[in-house]
Design an enzyme around this catalytic site. Structure first.
Site, PDB file in Angstrom:
ATOM      1  N   CYS A  83       0.994  -1.045   0.452  1.00 46.66           N
ATOM      2  CA  CYS A  83      -0.012  -0.110   0.240  1.00 46.66           C
ATOM      3  C   CYS A  83       0.900   1.426   0.359  1.00 46.66           C
ATOM      4  CB  CYS A  83      -0.713  -0.343   1.925  1.00 46.66           C
ATOM      5  SG  CYS A  83      -2.205   1.417   1.081  1.00 46.66           S
ATOM      6  N   HIS A 172      -3.951  -5.121   1.033  1.00 49.33           N
ATOM      7  CA  HIS A 172      -2.760  -5.857   1.980  1.00 49.33           C
ATOM      8  C   HIS A 172      -3.318  -6.681   1.670  1.00 49.33           C
ATOM      9  CE1 HIS A 172      -2.705  -1.879   3.728  1.00 49.33           C
ATOM     10  NE2 HIS A 172      -3.668  -1.733   3.344  1.00 49.33           N
ATOM     11  N   GLU A 174      -1.836  -8.782   4.171  1.00 49.87           N
ATOM     12  CA  GLU A 174      -1.268  -9.733   5.473  1.00 49.87           C
ATOM     13  C   GLU A 174      -3.252  -9.721   6.389  1.00 49.87           C
ATOM     14  OE1 GLU A 174      -1.259  -5.253   5.833  1.00 49.87           O
ATOM     15  OE2 GLU A 174      -0.890  -6.697   4.558  1.00 49.87           O
ATOM     16  N   SER A 226       0.041 -12.706  39.012  1.00 48.24           N
ATOM     17  CA  SER A 226      -1.921 -11.620  38.917  1.00 48.24           C
ATOM     18  C   SER A 226      -2.433 -12.978  38.158  1.00 48.24           C
ATOM     19  CB  SER A 226      -1.943 -11.465  37.806  1.00 48.24           C
ATOM     20  OG  SER A 226      -1.819 -11.627  36.420  1.00 48.24           O
ATOM     21  N   GLY A 227      -2.223 -14.114  38.417  1.00 47.82           N
ATOM     22  CA  GLY A 227      -3.181 -15.142  37.176  1.00 47.82           C
ATOM     23  C   GLY A 227      -2.935 -15.591  35.995  1.00 47.82           C
ATOM     24  N   THR A 232       1.701 -15.635  34.071  1.00 44.33           N
ATOM     25  CA  THR A 232       2.387 -17.180  35.105  1.00 44.33           C
ATOM     26  C   THR A 232       3.013 -18.004  33.733  1.00 44.33           C
ATOM     27  OG1 THR A 232      -0.287 -17.925  35.365  1.00 44.33           O
ATOM     28  CG2 THR A 232       1.071 -19.725  34.545  1.00 44.33           C
TER      29      THR A 232
END
Length: 515
Positions: A83, A172, A174, A226-227, A232
């Site tokens: 583009c 585009h 993508e 934080s979980g 994690t």
């Protein structure tokens, strides 16, 4: 000179730039995004195997438009302009770009040349649906280039100088709306650039653990756990690298979902033997939030209080030199990228940064990864699916799902209702099909009838959405019988609720969270 097996993407402000990087990584090749105004020497030092110029909202005809350093087209590596990137290449290499009266936004029918390397293997290349988003157009291509594709309204929709391995597309490839877009990108990466698919999460895990060991040495590290999947994964990676020298702090702010603390922390302590300190600060947070109804004030109070609690706990640890964070690659891109009109759509409501006076060095093991790659790393590390596929949960927790004032009673009503929503989504197989599904407690009561008695009780709203990246979202078309079970169970099992409503708004104009 032998080039490294990676693709560098120069960002000119397109909202799709991250998609380009993700498509390349999905093909197994490492890619990085850099702002278009990056020092060209940095790109040369990175020694990429290929270069991609992204799209962007500007016009190359404007004086203030972002430009490309000409030396980057002389690196001797394959180049793909998309583009705005095509228009830049045209301008810089001696072609001509003009403002078009026939602007193209949305789907267009593209007629491509099957002999062009990047279109190899595409059966419908002469009638391909592609996604356009441009106002200017190429009127004359540079010397040495050939036309590789047209649309009804523009004669130069793709061009190539195959000898110099330079390609450009006005559309585009993508975005999902472009048919065979992945094939086009893969053809450029593998057939044109000759790169190898050696970017795997198993190799990332191995290299990351070794790098963390080398960087941290014999020092101690503190991590706010934080979980969620990001923190994690960081915890497990660092534990594998430095063992007991990782100190995890889990702040229970009283705004968590039902059994959240027990489920996450219990698993991590049992299976990975993590050193986790749980800080019960529920009373402190609820006291700070007493009488507060404004959502922005809620966020700030929760953020500041979290920082105070974490700072106090971290400061009590001896000989800690590093602070670990779950920074992801999109966060890095946002802090470094060219700030065009696509820069910020909505600020995040996750808890903010930590105070600068902590005097700790940062460790960010995931700063090279996108969210989907973090999940793949989690699989490599042996984390269970209940952690890997946990739906996004905001930093302020249930505070922004309890509309109005927060009390322990109202939080408990929401916890019970939300647990039912989660149970029904898991039981029906819909949990993994949607981006997010949760309950919201509204700040009003309605009249109802239970048995022979009149009731005047709370209202629960169901918010269940489909999305890819949370930037846009649409309400999920969950079968009515599942919604009916959720409603019936909430009204019958959650004391104080007599009505359930469904939120069927999209983002935009609405947001996913209500506050």
């Amino acid at each position: 000179m032998q080039h490294d097996n990676k693709v560098i993407i120069l960002d000119f402000g397109s909202q799709f730039t991250q998609l380009i990087a993700r498509r390349i990584r999905e093909a197994g090749v490492y890619s990085e995004i850099h702002p278009c105004n990056v020092d060209p020497q940095k790109i040369k030092d990175l020694n990429p195997g290929a270069l991609i110029l992204s799209g962007g909202p500007s016009s190359v005809l404007e004086d203030e438009s972002p430009q490309l350093d000409p030396s980057l087209l002389e690196l001797g590596v394959p180049v793909l302009g998309i583009c705005y990137g095509m228009q830049l290449m045209t301008n810089d290499l001696g072609g001509r770009v003009v403002s078009s009266e026939d602007r193209e936004y949305g789907r267009a029918e593209f007629k491509g040349d099957s002999s062009c390397t990047i279109f190899e293997g595409i059966e419908d290349i002469e009638k391909l649906t592609v996604w356009m988003s441009h106002g200017d157009r190429v009127e004359a291509i540079p010397e040495g280039f050939k036309v590789c594709g047209t649309t009804e309204s523009i004669p130069f929709a793709a061009m190539a100088n195959e000898e110099k391995k330079m390609y450009a597309l006005q559309f585009h490839p993508e975005v999902a709306h472009t048919e065979s877009g992945t094939t086009i990108i893969n053809n450029f990466v593998f057939k044109v650039a000759g790169l190898k698919a050696d970017w795997t999460m198993s190799s990332f895990v191995e290299n990351c653990i070794e790098e963390m060991r080398e960087k941290i040495g014999d020092n101690q590290v503190v991590l706010g756990l934080s979980g969620g999947i990001d923190s994690t994964v960081v915890a497990v990676l660092l534990h594998k690298a430095i063992g007991k020298r990782l100190h995890c702090i889990f702040v229970d702010n009283g705004l968590l979902r039902m059994h959240e603390r027990e489920e996450v922390i219990g698993f991590l302590e049992e299976h990975f033997e993590l050193n986790v300190k749980c800080v019960d600060s529920a009373e402190l947070f609820l006291d700070k939030l007493k009488g507060v109804e404004d959502p922005e004030k809620k966020r700030k109070l929760i953020g500041y209080t979290f920082i105070d609690v974490f700072n106090e706990e971290a400061s009590a640890l001896k000989d800690v030199k590093f602070l670990a964070q779950g920074t992801l690659y999109p966060d890095v891109i946002e802090s470094e990228s060219f700030k065009g009109p696509s820069a910020v759509i909505k600020s995040h409501h996750n808890v903010g940064g930590l105070p600068e006076d902590m005097d700790l060095d940062l460790v960010e093991p995931l700063r090279e990864l996108f969210k989907d790659e973090v999940r793949k790393v989690a699989y490599e590390l042996g984390l269970p699916e209940f952690i890997i596929w946990r739906q996004p949960f905001p930093g302020p927790g249930l505070a922004i799902r309890v509309l109005g004032e927060i009390t322990e009673e109202r939080l408990e009503i929401l916890r019970q209702a939300d647990k039912i929503v989660q149970n029904e989504m898991h039981a029906s197989g819909w949990y993994r099909k949607v981006w997010q599904g949760f309950a919201v407690l509204l700040p009003l009561k309605t009249v109802g009838v239970m048995g022979d008695d009149r009731t005047y009780e709370h209202v629960i709203a169901l918010r269940i959405v489909d999305s890819i990246d949370a930037m846009t979202a649409d309400w999920s078309r969950i079968p009515n019988d599942i919604l009916a079970r959720m409603s019936n169970r909430i009204i019958n099992e959650v004391k104080g609720v007599n009505r359930v409503v469904l939120d069927i708004s999209s983002k935009p104009p609405a947001t996913i969270e209500w506050e």
